[in-house]
Design a protein around this motif. Sequence first.
Motif, PDB file in Angstrom:
ATOM      1  N   LEU A 121      -7.291  -1.671   5.732  1.00  0.00           N
ATOM      2  CA  LEU A 121      -7.528  -1.485   4.303  1.00  0.00           C
ATOM      3  C   LEU A 121      -8.057  -0.087   4.013  1.00  0.00           C
ATOM      4  CD1 LEU A 121      -7.853  -2.430   1.351  1.00  0.00           C
ATOM      5  CD2 LEU A 121     -10.125  -3.268   2.016  1.00  0.00           C
ATOM      6  N   LEU A 122      -9.043   0.345   4.791  1.00  0.00           N
ATOM      7  CA  LEU A 122      -9.612   1.678   4.578  1.00  0.00           C
ATOM      8  C   LEU A 122      -8.580   2.766   4.828  1.00  0.00           C
ATOM      9  CD1 LEU A 122     -13.122   1.154   6.190  1.00  0.00           C
ATOM     10  CD2 LEU A 122     -12.545   1.187   3.761  1.00  0.00           C
ATOM     11  N   ALA A 123      -7.756   2.583   5.859  1.00  0.00           N
ATOM     12  CA  ALA A 123      -6.701   3.559   6.125  1.00  0.00           C
ATOM     13  C   ALA A 123      -5.736   3.638   4.953  1.00  0.00           C
ATOM     14  CB  ALA A 123      -5.959   3.191   7.410  1.00  0.00           C
ATOM     15  N   LEU A 124      -5.399   2.500   4.391  1.00  0.00           N
ATOM     16  CA  LEU A 124      -4.494   2.466   3.240  1.00  0.00           C
ATOM     17  C   LEU A 124      -5.135   3.135   2.029  1.00  0.00           C
ATOM     18  CD1 LEU A 124      -1.785   1.460   2.144  1.00  0.00           C
ATOM     19  CD2 LEU A 124      -2.912  -0.684   1.556  1.00  0.00           C
ATOM     20  N   LEU A 125      -6.408   2.842   1.771  1.00  0.00           N
ATOM     21  CA  LEU A 125      -7.102   3.445   0.634  1.00  0.00           C
ATOM     22  C   LEU A 125      -7.298   4.952   0.801  1.00  0.00           C
ATOM     23  CD1 LEU A 125      -9.797   0.745  -0.170  1.00  0.00           C
ATOM     24  CD2 LEU A 125      -7.959   1.502  -1.679  1.00  0.00           C
ATOM     25  N   CYS A 126      -7.240   5.443   2.022  1.00  0.00           N
ATOM     26  CA  CYS A 126      -7.419   6.872   2.270  1.00  0.00           C
ATOM     27  C   CYS A 126      -6.116   7.657   2.139  1.00  0.00           C
ATOM     28  CB  CYS A 126      -8.049   7.096   3.643  1.00  0.00           C
ATOM     29  SG  CYS A 126      -9.786   6.580   3.684  1.00  0.00           S
ATOM     30  N   THR A 127      -5.001   6.962   1.915  1.00  0.00           N
ATOM     31  CA  THR A 127      -3.745   7.654   1.649  1.00  0.00           C
ATOM     32  C   THR A 127      -3.536   7.697   0.135  1.00  0.00           C
ATOM     33  OG1 THR A 127      -2.384   5.647   1.702  1.00  0.00           O
ATOM     34  CG2 THR A 127      -2.718   6.794   3.805  1.00  0.00           C
ATOM     35  N   ALA A 128      -2.842   8.705  -0.325  1.00  0.00           N
ATOM     36  CA  ALA A 128      -2.612   8.844  -1.772  1.00  0.00           C
ATOM     37  C   ALA A 128      -1.859   7.646  -2.357  1.00  0.00           C
ATOM     38  CB  ALA A 128      -1.882  10.149  -2.069  1.00  0.00           C
ATOM     39  N   ALA A 167      -2.039   2.757  -5.534  1.00  0.00           N
ATOM     40  CA  ALA A 167      -1.554   1.382  -5.706  1.00  0.00           C
ATOM     41  C   ALA A 167      -2.701   0.371  -5.807  1.00  0.00           C
ATOM     42  CB  ALA A 167      -0.630   1.005  -4.552  1.00  0.00           C
ATOM     43  N   LEU A 168      -3.720   0.515  -4.963  1.00  0.00           N
ATOM     44  CA  LEU A 168      -4.802  -0.475  -4.960  1.00  0.00           C
ATOM     45  C   LEU A 168      -5.926  -0.143  -5.930  1.00  0.00           C
ATOM     46  CD1 LEU A 168      -5.116  -1.354  -1.177  1.00  0.00           C
ATOM     47  CD2 LEU A 168      -4.296  -2.806  -3.018  1.00  0.00           C
ATOM     48  N   ALA A 169      -6.285   1.140  -6.013  1.00  0.00           N
ATOM     49  CA  ALA A 169      -7.426   1.512  -6.849  1.00  0.00           C
ATOM     50  C   ALA A 169      -7.009   2.123  -8.176  1.00  0.00           C
ATOM     51  CB  ALA A 169      -8.325   2.482  -6.090  1.00  0.00           C
ATOM     52  N   GLY A 170      -5.756   2.550  -8.276  1.00  0.00           N
ATOM     53  CA  GLY A 170      -5.317   3.197  -9.506  1.00  0.00           C
ATOM     54  C   GLY A 170      -5.952   4.556  -9.699  1.00  0.00           C
ATOM     55  N   LEU A 171      -6.330   5.191  -8.583  1.00  0.00           N
ATOM     56  CA  LEU A 171      -7.029   6.468  -8.620  1.00  0.00           C
ATOM     57  C   LEU A 171      -6.098   7.564  -8.126  1.00  0.00           C
ATOM     58  CD1 LEU A 171      -9.847   7.737  -9.156  1.00  0.00           C
ATOM     59  CD2 LEU A 171     -10.353   7.333  -6.743  1.00  0.00           C
ATOM     60  N   SER A 173     -14.314   3.796 -13.068  1.00  0.00           N
ATOM     61  CA  SER A 173     -13.229   3.160 -13.832  1.00  0.00           C
ATOM     62  C   SER A 173     -12.245   2.459 -12.904  1.00  0.00           C
ATOM     63  CB  SER A 173     -12.491   4.197 -14.672  1.00  0.00           C
ATOM     64  OG  SER A 173     -13.318   4.692 -15.677  1.00  0.00           O
ATOM     65  N   ALA A 174     -11.923   3.102 -11.778  1.00  0.00           N
ATOM     66  CA  ALA A 174     -11.000   2.502 -10.812  1.00  0.00           C
ATOM     67  C   ALA A 174     -11.602   1.222 -10.233  1.00  0.00           C
ATOM     68  CB  ALA A 174     -10.672   3.489  -9.701  1.00  0.00           C
ATOM     69  N   LEU A 175     -12.888   1.267  -9.896  1.00  0.00           N
ATOM     70  CA  LEU A 175     -13.543   0.071  -9.359  1.00  0.00           C
ATOM     71  C   LEU A 175     -13.593  -1.044 -10.406  1.00  0.00           C
ATOM     72  CD1 LEU A 175     -16.455   1.762  -7.369  1.00  0.00           C
ATOM     73  CD2 LEU A 175     -14.457   0.587  -6.412  1.00  0.00           C
ATOM     74  N   GLN A 176     -13.885  -0.684 -11.643  1.00  0.00           N
ATOM     75  CA  GLN A 176     -13.914  -1.684 -12.722  1.00  0.00           C
ATOM     76  C   GLN A 176     -12.527  -2.296 -12.922  1.00  0.00           C
ATOM     77  OE1 GLN A 176     -16.176  -3.240 -14.161  1.00  0.00           O
ATOM     78  NE2 GLN A 176     -15.301  -4.052 -16.027  1.00  0.00           N
ATOM     79  N   SER A 189     -12.867  12.306  -2.580  1.00  0.00           N
ATOM     80  CA  SER A 189     -13.858  13.380  -2.588  1.00  0.00           C
ATOM     81  C   SER A 189     -13.771  14.247  -3.835  1.00  0.00           C
ATOM     82  CB  SER A 189     -13.698  14.248  -1.343  1.00  0.00           C
ATOM     83  OG  SER A 189     -12.396  14.829  -1.326  1.00  0.00           O
ATOM     84  N   GLU A 190     -12.615  14.256  -4.488  1.00  0.00           N
ATOM     85  CA  GLU A 190     -12.401  15.127  -5.644  1.00  0.00           C
ATOM     86  C   GLU A 190     -12.499  14.390  -6.981  1.00  0.00           C
ATOM     87  OE1 GLU A 190      -8.551  16.707  -4.843  1.00  0.00           O
ATOM     88  OE2 GLU A 190      -9.217  17.722  -3.025  1.00  0.00           O
ATOM     89  N   ALA A 191     -12.477  13.094  -6.948  1.00  0.00           N
ATOM     90  CA  ALA A 191     -12.487  12.310  -8.195  1.00  0.00           C
ATOM     91  C   ALA A 191     -13.878  12.332  -8.830  1.00  0.00           C
ATOM     92  CB  ALA A 191     -12.073  10.874  -7.910  1.00  0.00           C
ATOM     93  N   PRO A 192     -13.935  12.568 -10.129  1.00  0.00           N
ATOM     94  CA  PRO A 192     -15.235  12.472 -10.816  1.00  0.00           C
ATOM     95  C   PRO A 192     -15.771  11.043 -10.711  1.00  0.00           C
ATOM     96  CG  PRO A 192     -13.579  13.502 -12.233  1.00  0.00           C
ATOM     97  CD  PRO A 192     -12.863  12.969 -11.034  1.00  0.00           C
ATOM     98  N   MET A 193     -17.089  10.930 -10.727  1.00  0.00           N
ATOM     99  CA  MET A 193     -17.703   9.605 -10.571  1.00  0.00           C
ATOM    100  C   MET A 193     -17.217   8.642 -11.655  1.00  0.00           C
ATOM    101  SD  MET A 193     -21.617   8.286 -10.044  1.00  0.00           S
ATOM    102  CE  MET A 193     -22.253   9.263 -11.352  1.00  0.00           C
ATOM    103  N   ALA A 194     -17.013   9.131 -12.866  1.00  0.00           N
ATOM    104  CA  ALA A 194     -16.534   8.258 -13.948  1.00  0.00           C
ATOM    105  C   ALA A 194     -15.156   7.685 -13.614  1.00  0.00           C
ATOM    106  CB  ALA A 194     -16.481   9.027 -15.266  1.00  0.00           C
ATOM    107  N   ASP A 195     -14.289   8.482 -12.973  1.00  0.00           N
ATOM    108  CA  ASP A 195     -12.966   7.992 -12.581  1.00  0.00           C
ATOM    109  C   ASP A 195     -13.070   6.938 -11.480  1.00  0.00           C
ATOM    110  OD1 ASP A 195     -11.983   9.757 -14.420  1.00  0.00           O
ATOM    111  OD2 ASP A 195     -10.965  11.059 -12.964  1.00  0.00           O
ATOM    112  N   VAL A 196     -13.967   7.167 -10.520  1.00  0.00           N
ATOM    113  CA  VAL A 196     -14.157   6.192  -9.435  1.00  0.00           C
ATOM    114  C   VAL A 196     -14.710   4.894 -10.019  1.00  0.00           C
ATOM    115  CG1 VAL A 196     -15.384   5.689  -7.281  1.00  0.00           C
ATOM    116  CG2 VAL A 196     -14.458   7.979  -7.678  1.00  0.00           C
TER     117      VAL A 196
END
Length: 168
Positions: free
Chosen positions: A92-99, A104-108, A122-125, A113-120
């Motif tokens: 799962l972590l390997a998949l989430l670490c690919t673009a 696909a899973l997080a919508g990010l 929002s993706a988690l929500q 490392s580059e995503a603003p905290m608000a985007d992260v």
Amino acid sequence: MQRRTLLTLGLVSGTALAVAGAGAAVWTPGWREGRLSQPARVLFASVARAVLEGVLPQDPAVQAVALKGHLDRLDTLIAGLQPATRAELSDLLALLCTAPGRWALAGLGPAWSEAPMADVQSALQAMRVSGSAVRRQVYQALRDLSNGAWFADAGSWELLGYPGPFRL
């Protein structure tokens, strides 16, 4: 089947195989040699900043030290999981670490490392309230592991008003 359809199918299949092959070439397990891989550490640092907002120290230098301790506790927590669970989490972590997996899973879109905290956040929500059971499970795994590792540290108990275990 028409010739044009066959050629289109061949072209699409070839492209899909090429993309899958390239993805496999850059696939880095999320867990190896008894600890999180560097990309997985970056992912969990980003998730921790989003999930633990208001709990993490505000000073960047102190926060960096606190996050390093948090990631070390995550290593310990994950090491205690069953091997099959660890393997699934690693995938799962390997998949989430690919673009593509992150999108696909997080919508990010941007890297963790580059995503603003608000985007992260929002993706988690979006994962938390998703109609997809898989996306909800991914959210719960990231949140629960992050919270479990953070609040396992006795230094965080004071924030909760927890005095610690009763001494006999």
